[in-house]
Motif scaffolding. Structure first.
Motif, PDB file in Angstrom:
ATOM      1  N   UNK A 152       0.983  -1.263   0.072  1.00  0.00           N
ATOM      2  CA  UNK A 152       0.068  -0.121   0.046  1.00  0.00           C
ATOM      3  C   UNK A 152       0.845   1.427   0.097  1.00  0.00           C
ATOM      4  N   UNK A 153       2.082   1.263   0.617  1.00  0.00           N
ATOM      5  CA  UNK A 153       2.860   2.331   0.728  1.00  0.00           C
ATOM      6  C   UNK A 153       3.877   2.335  -0.534  1.00  0.00           C
TER       7      UNK A 153
ATOM      8  N   UNK B 286      -6.367  19.791   6.986  1.00  0.00           N
ATOM      9  CA  UNK B 286      -6.891  18.507   7.190  1.00  0.00           C
ATOM     10  C   UNK B 286      -7.065  17.821   5.905  1.00  0.00           C
ATOM     11  N   UNK B 287      -6.115  16.761   5.924  1.00  0.00           N
ATOM     12  CA  UNK B 287      -6.380  15.860   4.902  1.00  0.00           C
ATOM     13  C   UNK B 287      -6.825  14.470   5.204  1.00  0.00           C
ATOM     14  N   UNK B 288      -7.907  14.248   4.669  1.00  0.00           N
ATOM     15  CA  UNK B 288      -8.495  12.691   4.811  1.00  0.00           C
ATOM     16  C   UNK B 288      -8.745  12.745   6.526  1.00  0.00           C
ATOM     17  N   UNK B 289      -7.861  11.720   7.170  1.00  0.00           N
ATOM     18  CA  UNK B 289      -7.992  11.591   8.363  1.00  0.00           C
ATOM     19  C   UNK B 289      -6.752  12.455   9.178  1.00  0.00           C
ATOM     20  N   UNK B 290      -5.958  13.102   8.599  1.00  0.00           N
ATOM     21  CA  UNK B 290      -4.896  13.798   9.288  1.00  0.00           C
ATOM     22  C   UNK B 290      -5.163  15.287   9.528  1.00  0.00           C
ATOM     23  N   UNK B 291      -4.793  15.464  10.705  1.00  0.00           N
ATOM     24  CA  UNK B 291      -5.076  16.775  11.077  1.00  0.00           C
ATOM     25  C   UNK B 291      -3.563  17.506  11.297  1.00  0.00           C
ATOM     26  N   UNK B 292      -3.137  18.660  10.320  1.00  0.00           N
ATOM     27  CA  UNK B 292      -2.006  19.044  10.070  1.00  0.00           C
ATOM     28  C   UNK B 292      -1.948  20.505  10.578  1.00  0.00           C
TER      29      UNK B 292
ATOM     30  N   UNK C 137       1.742  16.116  11.506  1.00  0.00           N
ATOM     31  CA  UNK C 137       0.334  15.479  11.067  1.00  0.00           C
ATOM     32  C   UNK C 137       0.038  14.513  11.925  1.00  0.00           C
ATOM     33  N   UNK C 138      -1.311  14.621  12.576  1.00  0.00           N
ATOM     34  CA  UNK C 138      -1.687  13.648  13.660  1.00  0.00           C
ATOM     35  C   UNK C 138      -2.851  12.987  13.288  1.00  0.00           C
TER      36      UNK C 138
ATOM     37  N   UNK D 172       2.176   2.831  10.210  1.00  0.00           N
ATOM     38  CA  UNK D 172       2.273   3.611   9.020  1.00  0.00           C
ATOM     39  C   UNK D 172       0.842   3.875   8.330  1.00  0.00           C
ATOM     40  N   UNK D 173       0.344   4.963   8.594  1.00  0.00           N
ATOM     41  CA  UNK D 173      -1.328   5.054   8.140  1.00  0.00           C
ATOM     42  C   UNK D 173      -1.644   4.978   6.480  1.00  0.00           C
ATOM     43  N   UNK D 174      -2.820   4.662   6.393  1.00  0.00           N
ATOM     44  CA  UNK D 174      -3.160   4.652   5.275  1.00  0.00           C
ATOM     45  C   UNK D 174      -3.206   6.060   4.691  1.00  0.00           C
ATOM     46  N   UNK D 175      -2.743   6.600   3.573  1.00  0.00           N
ATOM     47  CA  UNK D 175      -2.681   7.640   2.769  1.00  0.00           C
ATOM     48  C   UNK D 175      -1.391   8.549   3.041  1.00  0.00           C
ATOM     49  N   UNK D 176      -0.660   7.978   3.963  1.00  0.00           N
ATOM     50  CA  UNK D 176       0.411   8.635   4.639  1.00  0.00           C
ATOM     51  C   UNK D 176       1.364   9.108   3.030  1.00  0.00           C
TER      52      UNK D 176
END
Length: 273
Positions: A67-68, A226-232, A247-248, A255-259
């Motif tokens: 995925x990464x 904010x990017x999807x689940x990430x608070x930046x 990014x939290x 390693x989160x999805x979308x990173x």
């Protein structure tokens, strides 16, 4: 021994694809001081993401995280996964960054594997993002602190500094730090190991060190998104050529999805990225 206390057991990077070796060759690439795995995109002179594995894991396991890896390749980046040094009497590998430890010079090793990949495969050694997870993320922070000009940008995931925190770092960097809100292996506040003999650092204290290194005018962030689940959040009123963003995400030690796409969007938005 101290090395037995490393917290980041397991990489958390599962995948379905066959193990990648040395580009088309099944075995990893080898230099005098170690080995690395690499996959190449369909492009000449591609930029490179070097991703460092967690404690006890391996470069081969990094390459199983399709995925990464596939997202990085699709964006035109070569993907390298070096192997940490073997630990005498212990299973698995890790990185030599803890202050006062003796062992392989990891800055020299990582510089050497990138130079080797540039000579063998034509990767662009002027466009290298050094990233890593957990113990690999700690390695990224310490290398960036001690030798900030080694690579063009740094993107640790779930790893920071140990206490005592560094008093200062050598100079401005381009840093994108990602961390999980519910990470209980490397908590945001850090944690004690070995009966309190060793203490993980506070991630926000680490960000303060980076703000000082980047000569930021204020501790207060001046950008939020904010990017999807990430608070930046980011700091831009800093030294010319530097960059600092945090990014939290709501998950734990992973390693989160979308990173991959988020990190590359950040990198490509930098001058010269």
């Amino acid at each position: 021994m101290i090395r037995a206390l490393w917290l980041a057991a397991g990489l958390g990077l599962a995948g379905q694809a066959a193990q990648a070796g040395c580009a088309d060759a099944p075995e990893p690439c080898e230099i005098e001081t170690g080995i690395y795995h690499i996959e190449l995109p369909q492009a000449e002179n591609p930029p490179l993401v070097v991703f460092l594995h967690g404690y006890g894991s391996s470069g081969a396991n990094v390459m199983k995280n399709r995925g990464m890896v596939d997202r990085l390749l699709a964006r035109g980046y070569a993907v390298m996964a070096p192997a940490g040094a073997e630990r005498v009497g212990r299973r698995g590998r890790s990185w030599n960054f803890y202050p006062g430890w003796e062992g392989r010079d990891e800055t020299a090793f990582l510089t050497a594997v990138v130079s080797d990949a540039a000579a063998r495969f034509g990767v662009d050694d002027d466009r290298v993002v050094l990233s890593g997870f957990s113990a690999g993320g700690f390695m990224v922070n310490y290398l960036a602190c001690d030798a900030p000009d080694t690579f063009s940008a740094y993107a640790p995931v779930s790893g920071g500094f140990w206490r005592p925190h560094p008093v200062s770092c050598e100079g401005p960097v381009r840093m994108f730090h990602t961390h999980g809100w519910t990470d209980n292996v490397v908590p945001l506040e850090g944690r004690q190991l070995g009966g309190g003999r060793f203490i993980q650092g506070d991630i926000f204290a680490g960000l303060e060190i980076w703000r000082a290194a980047n000569e930021c005018l204020d501790n207060r962030p001046d950008g939020f998104s904010k990017t999807d689940q990430f608070m930046r959040r980011k700091w831009t009123r800093c030294a010319e050529g530097s960059a600092l963003e945090f990014a939290l995400f709501p998950g734990g030690h992973m390693v989160p999805k979308g990173w991959a796409d988020m990190m590359l969007d950040w990198y490509e938005g930098l001058p010269g990225g």
